[in-house]
Design a protein around this motif. Structure first.
Motif, PDB file in Angstrom:
ATOM      1  N   TYR A   1       0.792   3.675  29.488  1.00 61.05           N
ATOM      2  CA  TYR A   1       0.889   2.462  30.318  1.00 61.05           C
ATOM      3  C   TYR A   1      -0.292   1.518  30.078  1.00 61.05           C
TER       4      TYR A   1
ATOM      5  N   GLN B   1       1.576  -2.117  17.013  1.00 68.40           N
ATOM      6  CA  GLN B   1       1.767  -0.803  17.647  1.00 68.40           C
ATOM      7  C   GLN B   1       0.781   0.202  17.061  1.00 68.40           C
TER       8      GLN B   1
ATOM      9  N   GLN C   1       8.649  -3.549  31.666  1.00 65.99           N
ATOM     10  CA  GLN C   1       9.904  -2.950  31.187  1.00 65.99           C
ATOM     11  C   GLN C   1      10.217  -3.396  29.756  1.00 65.99           C
ATOM     12  N   ILE C   2      10.168  -4.698  29.533  1.00 68.81           N
ATOM     13  CA  ILE C   2      10.595  -5.210  28.224  1.00 68.81           C
ATOM     14  C   ILE C   2       9.619  -4.771  27.126  1.00 68.81           C
ATOM     15  N   LYS C   3       8.320  -4.760  27.440  1.00 76.47           N
ATOM     16  CA  LYS C   3       7.349  -4.329  26.422  1.00 76.47           C
ATOM     17  C   LYS C   3       7.518  -2.836  26.105  1.00 76.47           C
ATOM     18  N   THR C   4       7.868  -2.046  27.112  1.00 77.53           N
ATOM     19  CA  THR C   4       8.087  -0.613  26.872  1.00 77.53           C
ATOM     20  C   THR C   4       9.335  -0.412  26.005  1.00 77.53           C
ATOM     21  N   ILE C   5      10.406  -1.114  26.354  1.00 77.23           N
ATOM     22  CA  ILE C   5      11.660  -0.971  25.589  1.00 77.23           C
ATOM     23  C   ILE C   5      11.453  -1.428  24.150  1.00 77.23           C
ATOM     24  N   TRP C   6      10.783  -2.592  23.982  1.00 82.52           N
ATOM     25  CA  TRP C   6      10.604  -3.085  22.617  1.00 82.52           C
ATOM     26  C   TRP C   6       9.618  -2.237  21.814  1.00 82.52           C
ATOM     27  N   SER C   7       8.610  -1.675  22.479  1.00 83.10           N
ATOM     28  CA  SER C   7       7.693  -0.778  21.759  1.00 83.10           C
ATOM     29  C   SER C   7       8.483   0.398  21.202  1.00 83.10           C
ATOM     30  N   THR C   8       9.362   0.951  22.014  1.00 86.17           N
ATOM     31  CA  THR C   8      10.165   2.104  21.587  1.00 86.17           C
ATOM     32  C   THR C   8      11.070   1.715  20.423  1.00 86.17           C
ATOM     33  N   MET C   9      11.740   0.562  20.542  1.00 88.21           N
ATOM     34  CA  MET C   9      12.673   0.168  19.477  1.00 88.21           C
ATOM     35  C   MET C   9      11.942  -0.161  18.182  1.00 88.21           C
TER      36      MET C   9
END
Ligand code: HEM
Length: 170
Positions: free
Chosen positions: A27, A14, A121-129
């Protein structure tokens, strides 16, 4: 789940891709998060949410079943088949070129239309977490798969997490 195993490397990615002070994710950066991509791919190999796909053959009247859960672990196809190794996709043909060796999104006429959207979706959610939280297993408990639901989920998915000391920019 597999993300736990590569979480430090994914957190470093990240920073490497987006910048040390972790400005809001863009994005265009999603495609450059290649380790996260491979972790997701490897998680879908070992824990495909859909275990069986049924097909009715017209002649002769017959029903056939294809299982990602089985194909993804075939001994003759995958080396170190039970290991979570996101780097296996860095090499060509990790599954020795078998056509249906890797099918978490199905194959053929009714193949999933949502693969790219799911990755976004999953890459965005996991990046945030990953940016906000640090995860660890509780007493080394690694959840088994709950096969009783149509979309498989982890059984007893207890994890421990704490906020990271350095928080991303808002
Ligand atoms: C990790 C996420 C996902 C996985 C593992 C997945 C998996 C699958 C699989 C295995 C099939 C084939 C079922 C069969 O052949 O019987 C399928 C079909 C389908 N998926 Fe997904 N899917 C995911 C996300 C999505 C998303 C985000 C969408 C929509 C935005 C979507 C829409 C569809 C549709 C419409 C079909 C039916 C295609 C057809 O019958 O022609 N999926 N999915």
């Amino acid at each position: 789940m597999g993300f736990f195993l590569a979480r430090d490397r994914c957190y470093s990615e990240q920073k490497r891709v987006c910048g040390d002070d972790l400005p809001p994710l863009h994005y265009d950066q999603l495609k450059d998060l290649s380790l996260l991509d491979r972790c997701l791919k490897e998680t879908l190999r070992l824990r495909p949410p859909i275990m069986t796909m049924m097909r009715m053959a017209k002649t002769p009247q017959d029903t056939r079943c294809v299982s990602p859960t089985v194909n993804h672990r075939l001994q003759d196809t995958w080396s170190e088949r039970l290991d979570f190794n996101p780097d296996r996709y860095l090499h060509d043909n990790p599954a020795a070129g078998e056509k249906f060796a890797y099918i978490p999104f199905g194959a053929g006429r009714h193949r999933c239309i949502g693969e790219n959207f799911a990755y976004v979706q999953i890459k965005t959610i996991w990046s945030t977490m990953l940016r906000l939280l640090d995860f660890e297993l509780v007493d080394g408990h690694f959840p088994a798969v709950n096969y009783t639901t149509m979309i498989h989920t982890p059984r007893n998915p207890i994890i421990r997490y704490k906020r990271r000391k350095t928080q991303p920019q808002q």
